[in-house]
Design a protein around this motif. Structure first.
Motif, PDB file in Angstrom:
ATOM      1  N   GLN A 161     -12.383 -35.139  16.578  1.00  0.00           N
ATOM      2  CA  GLN A 161     -13.437 -34.290  17.143  1.00  0.00           C
ATOM      3  C   GLN A 161     -14.282 -33.613  16.073  1.00  0.00           C
ATOM      4  O   GLN A 161     -14.564 -32.417  16.136  1.00  0.00           O
ATOM      5  CB  GLN A 161     -12.821 -33.218  18.033  1.00  0.00           C
ATOM      6  N   THR A 162     -14.667 -34.405  15.069  1.00  0.00           N
ATOM      7  CA  THR A 162     -15.527 -33.817  14.050  1.00  0.00           C
ATOM      8  C   THR A 162     -16.290 -34.900  13.307  1.00  0.00           C
ATOM      9  O   THR A 162     -16.224 -36.077  13.663  1.00  0.00           O
ATOM     10  CB  THR A 162     -14.711 -32.944  13.070  1.00  0.00           C
ATOM     11  N   LYS A 163     -17.023 -34.466  12.283  1.00  0.00           N
ATOM     12  CA  LYS A 163     -17.715 -35.403  11.418  1.00  0.00           C
ATOM     13  C   LYS A 163     -17.027 -35.349  10.063  1.00  0.00           C
ATOM     14  O   LYS A 163     -16.616 -34.291   9.617  1.00  0.00           O
ATOM     15  CB  LYS A 163     -19.185 -34.994  11.277  1.00  0.00           C
ATOM     16  N   MET A 164     -16.922 -36.493   9.422  1.00  0.00           N
ATOM     17  CA  MET A 164     -16.224 -36.524   8.145  1.00  0.00           C
ATOM     18  C   MET A 164     -16.886 -37.563   7.247  1.00  0.00           C
ATOM     19  O   MET A 164     -17.372 -38.578   7.744  1.00  0.00           O
ATOM     20  CB  MET A 164     -14.777 -36.904   8.398  1.00  0.00           C
ATOM     21  N   SER A 165     -16.883 -37.304   5.951  1.00  0.00           N
ATOM     22  CA  SER A 165     -17.606 -38.219   5.071  1.00  0.00           C
ATOM     23  C   SER A 165     -16.666 -39.111   4.276  1.00  0.00           C
ATOM     24  O   SER A 165     -15.532 -38.740   3.966  1.00  0.00           O
ATOM     25  CB  SER A 165     -18.494 -37.432   4.114  1.00  0.00           C
ATOM     26  N   PHE A 166     -17.145 -40.305   3.962  1.00  0.00           N
ATOM     27  CA  PHE A 166     -16.460 -41.145   2.976  1.00  0.00           C
ATOM     28  C   PHE A 166     -17.504 -41.489   1.920  1.00  0.00           C
ATOM     29  O   PHE A 166     -18.694 -41.190   2.075  1.00  0.00           O
ATOM     30  CB  PHE A 166     -15.870 -42.410   3.636  1.00  0.00           C
ATOM     31  N   GLY A 167     -17.066 -42.145   0.877  1.00  0.00           N
ATOM     32  CA  GLY A 167     -18.004 -42.555  -0.175  1.00  0.00           C
ATOM     33  C   GLY A 167     -17.340 -42.474  -1.531  1.00  0.00           C
ATOM     34  O   GLY A 167     -16.470 -41.632  -1.742  1.00  0.00           O
ATOM     35  N   ASN A 168     -17.709 -43.393  -2.412  1.00  0.00           N
ATOM     36  CA  ASN A 168     -17.228 -43.341  -3.800  1.00  0.00           C
ATOM     37  C   ASN A 168     -18.374 -43.822  -4.698  1.00  0.00           C
ATOM     38  O   ASN A 168     -19.485 -44.009  -4.215  1.00  0.00           O
ATOM     39  CB  ASN A 168     -15.940 -44.166  -3.962  1.00  0.00           C
ATOM     40  N   GLU A 169     -18.092 -44.040  -5.962  1.00  0.00           N
ATOM     41  CA  GLU A 169     -19.194 -44.388  -6.882  1.00  0.00           C
ATOM     42  C   GLU A 169     -19.948 -45.636  -6.446  1.00  0.00           C
ATOM     43  O   GLU A 169     -21.120 -45.809  -6.778  1.00  0.00           O
ATOM     44  CB  GLU A 169     -18.648 -44.586  -8.297  1.00  0.00           C
ATOM     45  N   GLU A 204     -25.439 -24.315  -0.994  1.00  0.00           N
ATOM     46  CA  GLU A 204     -23.982 -24.528  -1.029  1.00  0.00           C
ATOM     47  C   GLU A 204     -23.518 -25.109  -2.359  1.00  0.00           C
ATOM     48  O   GLU A 204     -22.461 -24.761  -2.870  1.00  0.00           O
ATOM     49  CB  GLU A 204     -23.540 -25.448   0.107  1.00  0.00           C
ATOM     50  N   GLY A 205     -24.333 -26.028  -2.902  1.00  0.00           N
ATOM     51  CA  GLY A 205     -23.972 -26.615  -4.190  1.00  0.00           C
ATOM     52  C   GLY A 205     -24.008 -25.568  -5.299  1.00  0.00           C
ATOM     53  O   GLY A 205     -23.137 -25.524  -6.169  1.00  0.00           O
ATOM     54  N   TYR A 206     -24.999 -24.693  -5.239  1.00  0.00           N
ATOM     55  CA  TYR A 206     -25.187 -23.638  -6.237  1.00  0.00           C
ATOM     56  C   TYR A 206     -24.017 -22.657  -6.206  1.00  0.00           C
ATOM     57  O   TYR A 206     -23.579 -22.149  -7.239  1.00  0.00           O
ATOM     58  CB  TYR A 206     -26.502 -22.929  -5.898  1.00  0.00           C
ATOM     59  N   THR A 262     -20.316 -30.187  -0.396  1.00  0.00           N
ATOM     60  CA  THR A 262     -20.757 -29.027   0.386  1.00  0.00           C
ATOM     61  C   THR A 262     -19.547 -28.099   0.557  1.00  0.00           C
ATOM     62  O   THR A 262     -18.493 -28.357  -0.011  1.00  0.00           O
ATOM     63  CB  THR A 262     -21.296 -29.468   1.760  1.00  0.00           C
ATOM     64  N   THR A 263     -19.728 -27.021   1.320  1.00  0.00           N
ATOM     65  CA  THR A 263     -18.563 -26.141   1.543  1.00  0.00           C
ATOM     66  C   THR A 263     -18.479 -25.731   3.016  1.00  0.00           C
ATOM     67  O   THR A 263     -18.648 -26.574   3.890  1.00  0.00           O
ATOM     68  CB  THR A 263     -18.574 -24.916   0.586  1.00  0.00           C
ATOM     69  N   LYS A 346      -9.742 -27.564   8.186  1.00  0.00           N
ATOM     70  CA  LYS A 346      -9.165 -28.868   7.836  1.00  0.00           C
ATOM     71  C   LYS A 346     -10.062 -29.692   6.923  1.00  0.00           C
ATOM     72  O   LYS A 346      -9.647 -30.708   6.382  1.00  0.00           O
ATOM     73  CB  LYS A 346      -8.913 -29.686   9.117  1.00  0.00           C
ATOM     74  N   GLN A 347     -11.333 -29.270   6.778  1.00  0.00           N
ATOM     75  CA  GLN A 347     -12.240 -30.024   5.904  1.00  0.00           C
ATOM     76  C   GLN A 347     -11.862 -29.749   4.443  1.00  0.00           C
ATOM     77  O   GLN A 347     -11.692 -28.596   4.047  1.00  0.00           O
ATOM     78  CB  GLN A 347     -13.703 -29.599   6.142  1.00  0.00           C
ATOM     79  N   ARG A 348     -11.769 -30.813   3.664  1.00  0.00           N
ATOM     80  CA  ARG A 348     -11.378 -30.662   2.264  1.00  0.00           C
ATOM     81  C   ARG A 348     -12.341 -29.744   1.500  1.00  0.00           C
ATOM     82  O   ARG A 348     -11.959 -28.976   0.630  1.00  0.00           O
ATOM     83  CB  ARG A 348     -11.377 -32.037   1.590  1.00  0.00           C
ATOM     84  N   SER A 349     -13.635 -29.835   1.877  1.00  0.00           N
ATOM     85  CA  SER A 349     -14.665 -29.105   1.139  1.00  0.00           C
ATOM     86  C   SER A 349     -14.520 -27.585   1.265  1.00  0.00           C
ATOM     87  O   SER A 349     -15.081 -26.846   0.464  1.00  0.00           O
ATOM     88  CB  SER A 349     -16.043 -29.521   1.652  1.00  0.00           C
ATOM     89  N   THR A 350     -13.759 -27.126   2.241  1.00  0.00           N
ATOM     90  CA  THR A 350     -13.583 -25.679   2.434  1.00  0.00           C
ATOM     91  C   THR A 350     -12.987 -25.024   1.186  1.00  0.00           C
ATOM     92  O   THR A 350     -13.321 -23.887   0.842  1.00  0.00           O
ATOM     93  CB  THR A 350     -12.719 -25.431   3.693  1.00  0.00           C
ATOM     94  N   SER A 351     -12.156 -25.771   0.462  1.00  0.00           N
ATOM     95  CA  SER A 351     -11.509 -25.178  -0.717  1.00  0.00           C
ATOM     96  C   SER A 351     -12.491 -25.002  -1.877  1.00  0.00           C
ATOM     97  O   SER A 351     -12.169 -24.322  -2.854  1.00  0.00           O
ATOM     98  CB  SER A 351     -10.327 -26.040  -1.157  1.00  0.00           C
ATOM     99  N   SER A 352     -13.686 -25.596  -1.794  1.00  0.00           N
ATOM    100  CA  SER A 352     -14.658 -25.397  -2.884  1.00  0.00           C
ATOM    101  C   SER A 352     -15.522 -24.166  -2.672  1.00  0.00           C
ATOM    102  O   SER A 352     -16.398 -23.882  -3.484  1.00  0.00           O
ATOM    103  CB  SER A 352     -15.611 -26.582  -3.025  1.00  0.00           C
ATOM    104  N   ASN A 353     -15.338 -23.472  -1.568  1.00  0.00           N
ATOM    105  CA  ASN A 353     -16.168 -22.288  -1.348  1.00  0.00           C
ATOM    106  C   ASN A 353     -15.875 -21.242  -2.429  1.00  0.00           C
ATOM    107  O   ASN A 353     -14.719 -21.038  -2.803  1.00  0.00           O
ATOM    108  CB  ASN A 353     -15.908 -21.702   0.042  1.00  0.00           C
TER     109      ASN A 353
END
Ligand code: NAP
Ligand code: ZN
Length: 373
Positions: A161-169, A204-206, A262-263, A346-353
């Motif tokens: 029930q969410t959106k999630m990203s994949f991707g690598n180099e 968010e990146g900043y 993102t965060t 649960k989003q991994r990016s939350t820990s980069s906040n």
């Protein structure tokens, strides 16, 4: 910078051509990736923008065979890209051309991967592929996601029930063509929502824990451009020159998140899109003021600088601008918000906040942003 040591990796795997007529002027690029292409686009964006016509005329001249997959949904699902991947595999495509907003561009990366890997779409999230994804050429028709210069493909995951990203180099588009001619057919709503998305990437990146000197310079420039055009976005006065700078801003935002991710703003925003159908950029924009408020104690200097670049005297004034730009009639219950907070945690990016966050913090940010509206 917080420490005296400088250490970073900076890489954009995409060759960018920017400017009016850049597809035609650099048509030889298309010939470098093979003789069979699948074009991945949305129901109308390819045609309405004029980009599809420009691309097919170049492909015809170069005698490149193509198949047009016009079936990309907004916020594409795993099922959607699975279908596109099957078409590309059946067509024996050598490369993929994505034309559209973030939805078709993200779908193109998934199609490029699934076309040459016999696997379920959900396995994309493993981020390890037996065969390298096909090369992708990306042509944005909105100015927001910056997907043309990021490796990310954000897909709707119904099982979670969410959106999630994949991707690598290997999922960075090989080439991107940015021509503001193609953003001229966007509705004003899409124009404003996508500009706010680009701002959210820069901000968010900043403020991310993963930010670095180079990405900060790029983020500051994107934020400055947004600030310069606030009056135009409010007045919906968007001539070619304005659209060109907004397209440039969007690309800069993509280059930032390609490095920082993102965060929590995106993490929470995904639920607004998944459950209430709120467009992606608008979802972020509705949360941005309270996101800044929450992070202020942890990043006072940087947030003051953001406000200066946006010509806003404080976070409150910035919130008023966002309210003027974005209207939201949706209602959210306390239960909705509790659920969205759980999902965002649960989003991994939350820990980069930049500031540590708890589920309760996210509930509060969303309550303040949404309940009163
Ligand atoms: P979008 O979902 O691609 O498009 C929104 C709407 O605008 C669609 O109805 C689309 O039509 C229409 N449209 C697009 N360009 C047009 C044009 N030039 N003329 C007329 N109509 C046009 O919107 P988006 O905001 O650009 O992308 C959002 C997606 O990107 C989300 O799934 C989001 O999660 C993702 N995203 C990705 C990244 C990344 O790094 N990869 C970053 C941020 C967001 P069609 O239906 O015909 O296409
Ligand atoms: Zn975004």
């Amino acid at each position: 910078m917080g420490s005296d040591m400088m250490q970073f990796k900076f890489q954009i795997g995409t060759k960018v051509f920017f400017g009016k007529g850049c597809i035609r002027e650099n048509k030889a690029e298309f010939g470098k990736y093979g003789k069979r292409a699948v074009i991945v686009t949305g129901k109308s964006s390819g045609r309405a923008s004029g980009a599809l016509e420009d691309v097919t005329s170049v492909l015809n001249e170069l005698e490149i065979q193509y198949y047009i997959y016009e079936g990309v949904e907004n916020n594409p699902s795993l099922e959607n890209v699975k279908e596109g991947g099957k078409k590309a595999s059946e067509f024996e495509a050598d490369f993929i051309i994505g034309i559209g907003g973030g939805s078709p561009l993200d779908a193109a990366k998934a199609v490029a991967t699934l076309a040459v890997n016999d696997m379920e779409a959900i396995e994309l999230y493993k981020n390890v592929f037996n065969r390298k994804p096909l090369p992708v050429i990306a042509i944005p028709t909105t100015s927001g996601t910056g997907s043309e210069v990021t490796p990310y493909s954000i897909l709707t995951r119904k099982d979670m029930q969410t959106k999630m990203s994949f991707g690598n180099e290997d999922t960075f588009p090989k080439v991107a063509f940015l021509d503001a001619t193609y953003t001229g057919s966007m509705s004003n709503d899409v124009m404003v929502n996508t500009a706010v998305d680009a701002l959210s990437h820069a901000v968010e990146g900043y403020l991310s824990r993963r930010s670095m000197p180079v990405s900060d310079v790029i983020a500051e420039e994107a934020i400055r451009i947004f600030g310069k055009y606030i009056p135009y976005l409010l007045g919906q006065d968007l001539n070619f020159q304005v659209r060109e700078e907004l397209l440039y801003m969007s690309m800069l935002g993509g280059m930032v998140i390609a490095h920082t991710g993102t965060t929590i703003m995106h993490g929470m925003g995904y639920s607004l899109t998944y459950f209430k159908g709120i467009p992606h950029g608008k979802a972020n924009g509705l949360l941005m003021k309270e996101y800044l408020e929450f992070n202020y104690p942890a990043a006072k200097e940087k947030i003051d600088h953001i406000l200066r670049l946006l010509n806003q005297k404080d976070v409150e004034a910035f919130g008023k601008v966002m309210n003027q730009m974005l209207h939201c009639d949706e209602r959210f219950t306390g239960k909705d918000i509790e659920e969205y907070a759980l999902l965002a945690m649960k989003q991994r990016s939350t820990s980069s906040n930049i500031r540590d966050v708890s589920r309760e913090n996210l509930v509060q940010i969303m309550e303040k942003s949404l309940e009163k509206k």
